[in-house]
Design an enzyme around this catalytic site. Structure first.
Site: not given
Length: 173
Positions: A81, A95
């Protein structure tokens, strides 16, 4: 040849109220991008693999061991991520999952801590992802509701515990 048309994105926002912790107390825990495993129930691994924690562009690796399959095989779900944005004034992080083995494609998510009048705060978690074959949108949203509640509970317990510890007189031996 059969032509498939892409479905629209799955988008949702879930939220939960925290009565015993303020946005200013919860935000430092939320913005700690490389340490989600401290708060996310069942997430066994989360650590930085690129960049500085909390800086846009940094990357974390997250993993959890799933329940055994019918054959008894233990499967690890993992994701890489990337932090896209952090806004300290709005107390939000955005994100993306850019690589994973859980079927997410074009996944972007925002976690936000919103002050409430008086005591407490609200945590909001929104996401947008391409539909995942074999999954139901409603089940994914329910999962996010449960995960966010678990995260909020752990964070609130941590804040309340620290407040209690600060109020207790220290024992000198």
């Amino acid at each position: 040849m059969e032509q498939k048309f892409p479905q629209s994105k799955w988008e949702a926002k879930v939220s939960t109220k925290l009565a015993k912790a303020s946005a200013d107390q919860i935000w430092p825990l939320c913005k700690d991008f490389f340490n989600l495993h401290k708060w996310f129930p069942g997430l066994s691994v989360c650590h930085g693999i690129h960049g500085s924690n909390g800086e846009p562009g940094c990357i974390r690796y997250c993993a959890r061991l799933n329940l055994p399959t019918e054959g008894g095989e233990q499967v690890v779900s993992w994701a890489k991520e990337r932090l896209l944005a952090i806004d300290h004034d709005e107390k939000s992080i955005t994100y993306e999952i850019f690589e994973c083995n859980i079927g997410f494609e074009s996944y972007v998510s925002t976690l936000k801590v919103v002050p409430r009048g008086g005591d407490g705060c609200v945590m909001e978690w929104s996401f947008a992802v391409d539909p995942v074959e074999g999954w139901k949108f409603e089940d994914l949203v329910k999962g996010y509701e449960e995960w966010l509640q678990g995260i909020a509970n752990k964070m609130e317990e941590d804040v309340v515990g620290k407040i209690k510890a600060e109020k207790e007189p220290s024992v000198v031996g």
